[in-house]
Design a protein around this motif. Sequence first.
Motif, short mmCIF file in Angstrom:
data_model
loop_
_atom_site.label_atom_id
_atom_site.label_comp_id
_atom_site.label_asym_id
_atom_site.label_seq_id
_atom_site.Cartn_x
_atom_site.Cartn_y
_atom_site.Cartn_z
N LYS A 166 24.83 17.47 -49.00
CA LYS A 166 26.08 17.32 -49.76
C LYS A 166 27.22 16.89 -48.84
N GLY A 167 27.23 17.42 -47.62
CA GLY A 167 28.26 17.03 -46.64
C GLY A 167 28.16 15.54 -46.32
N ALA A 168 26.93 15.05 -46.18
CA ALA A 168 26.73 13.63 -45.87
C ALA A 168 27.26 12.77 -47.01
N ARG A 169 27.04 13.24 -48.22
CA ARG A 169 27.50 12.47 -49.37
C ARG A 169 29.03 12.39 -49.37
N ILE A 170 29.70 13.54 -49.05
CA ILE A 170 31.16 13.55 -48.99
C ILE A 170 31.65 12.58 -47.90
N GLY A 172 30.23 9.89 -47.08
CA GLY A 172 29.82 8.52 -47.39
C GLY A 172 28.57 8.09 -46.63
N LEU A 173 27.77 9.07 -46.19
CA LEU A 173 26.53 8.75 -45.48
C LEU A 173 25.36 8.76 -46.46
N GLY A 174 24.19 8.35 -46.00
CA GLY A 174 23.03 8.21 -46.88
C GLY A 174 22.26 9.51 -47.07
N TYR A 175 21.15 9.41 -47.81
CA TYR A 175 20.27 10.55 -48.11
C TYR A 175 18.92 10.32 -47.45
N PRO A 176 18.24 11.32 -46.87
CA PRO A 176 18.71 12.70 -46.72
C PRO A 176 19.81 12.81 -45.66
N GLY A 178 20.81 15.34 -43.56
CA GLY A 178 20.67 16.01 -42.26
C GLY A 178 20.53 15.03 -41.10
N PRO A 179 19.53 14.13 -41.16
CA PRO A 179 19.37 13.18 -40.07
C PRO A 179 20.56 12.23 -39.93
N GLU A 180 21.21 11.89 -41.05
CA GLU A 180 22.37 10.98 -41.01
C GLU A 180 23.53 11.64 -40.27
N ILE A 181 23.77 12.93 -40.59
CA ILE A 181 24.86 13.66 -39.93
C ILE A 181 24.53 13.83 -38.45
N GLU A 182 23.27 14.14 -38.16
CA GLU A 182 22.87 14.33 -36.76
C GLU A 182 23.12 13.05 -35.96
N GLU A 183 22.75 11.92 -36.53
CA GLU A 183 22.92 10.62 -35.87
C GLU A 183 24.41 10.34 -35.62
N MET A 184 25.22 10.54 -36.64
CA MET A 184 26.65 10.25 -36.52
C MET A 184 27.33 11.22 -35.55
N ALA A 185 26.84 12.47 -35.51
CA ALA A 185 27.47 13.50 -34.67
C ALA A 185 27.29 13.22 -33.17
N ILE A 186 26.30 12.39 -32.84
CA ILE A 186 26.01 12.14 -31.42
C ILE A 186 27.25 11.61 -30.70
N SER A 187 28.02 10.74 -31.37
CA SER A 187 29.20 10.16 -30.71
C SER A 187 30.49 10.92 -31.05
N GLY A 188 30.36 12.13 -31.63
CA GLY A 188 31.55 12.90 -32.00
C GLY A 188 31.70 14.17 -31.17
N SER A 189 32.85 14.83 -31.38
CA SER A 189 33.11 16.08 -30.67
C SER A 189 33.03 17.24 -31.67
N SER A 190 32.21 18.25 -31.35
CA SER A 190 31.93 19.31 -32.33
C SER A 190 33.04 20.35 -32.42
N ASN A 191 34.05 20.28 -31.52
CA ASN A 191 35.12 21.28 -31.65
C ASN A 191 36.44 20.68 -32.10
N LYS A 192 36.40 19.50 -32.68
CA LYS A 192 37.63 18.83 -33.16
C LYS A 192 38.21 19.55 -34.38
#
Length: 332
Positions: A166-170, A172-176, A178-192
């Motif tokens: 559901k988070g990925a959908r919000i 604008g990422l694809g389904y499923p 989990g893997p989409e968020i994981e991929e995008m998170a690689i270049s992000g900061s988790s404490n922002k």
Amino acid sequence: MIVLGIESSCDETGTAVCENGIIRSSIINSQIVHRQYGGVVPEIASREHERHLNRLVEEALSAAMLSVKDLDGIAVTRGPGLAGTLLTGVCFAKGLALGLDIPVVGVNHVEAHMFANFLADPSLEFPFVCLLVSGGHTQLWLVNGLGAYSLLGESLDDAAGEALDKGARILGLGYPGGPEIEEMAISGSSNKIKFPRALLKSGNLDFSFSGLKTSLLYFMDREKSQQSLTKKPDVAASYQQAVMDVLATKLQWAADKTGVNTCVVAGGVAANKTLRSLCVDALTPRRVLFPDIKYCTDNGAMIAYLGEIYLSSGKRSAMDFTVDPNLRMPTE
Ligand code: KG4
Ligand code: ZN
């Protein structure tokens, strides 16, 4: 014993052959047709299983260099899952078993996820604590033996995988998701961004993820109305961290509470690398195991493996057994 496993509880058609606890072949067909709808369409999923099952069984047998005549039994997912998709697998399995005059056993999908850990480490011993994290389940189990499970805690609303989807959908990422968020998170900061972590009262082993999803929704609405420019990878990494922090923390609490020294993680979300490293950090020096990535998400190998254990102990399903979309785990 040589067992064919068939998995069709949702949008993955899985077939596999297990011989004496060793996976000889495992074939998975992921139904990408659902991506255009942002989630699984049950009717389409059933038709896709129906369309591919025959070929996928042949492929699993040929990859194992076997023919149907070599099979000693068939294991098939009986639930939980979508009624229609379960029916396609169960009817196929019954037909094949009748034609070959061999036994068939209906397998619990969630239990099979847990047992995928034995494929990674056959020396795994009872008792252990299992964090079961998939698209439909978020549960902590104390596993005392085959069929002897006691529930320590579970999600009171959304499952962890569902929160990621559901988070990925919000975002604008694809389904499923989990893997989409994981991929995008690689270049992000988790404490922002500080997303909420629910039910973090010491000792409470239940989970809640629906508030987290709502807070992401509000955050993205605010971003839009204020035209702020928080980078999407930072949002994805912070959201993923909020989900995984709670999972790893509660697995540690479950180990503390039960005094058990071995923990395993299972289900699709167990493929997540952030979750894996958080669990190792939280549990060390205790042992924590994960299935191979290919056996975290839905697959026929875990069904064949657990089915062989049951079939070789003499368990069989009568030919008129039914699917159970809400099948519960056997509890102590
Ligand atoms: O076990 P599974 O394949 O199906 C169910 O039994 O539900 O789990 C699917 C869930 C989905 O929610 C998917 O987004 C999530 O597992 N998932 C992941 C990853 N791969 C799959 N979540 C986080 N990171 C991943 N790499
Ligand atoms: Zn599953």
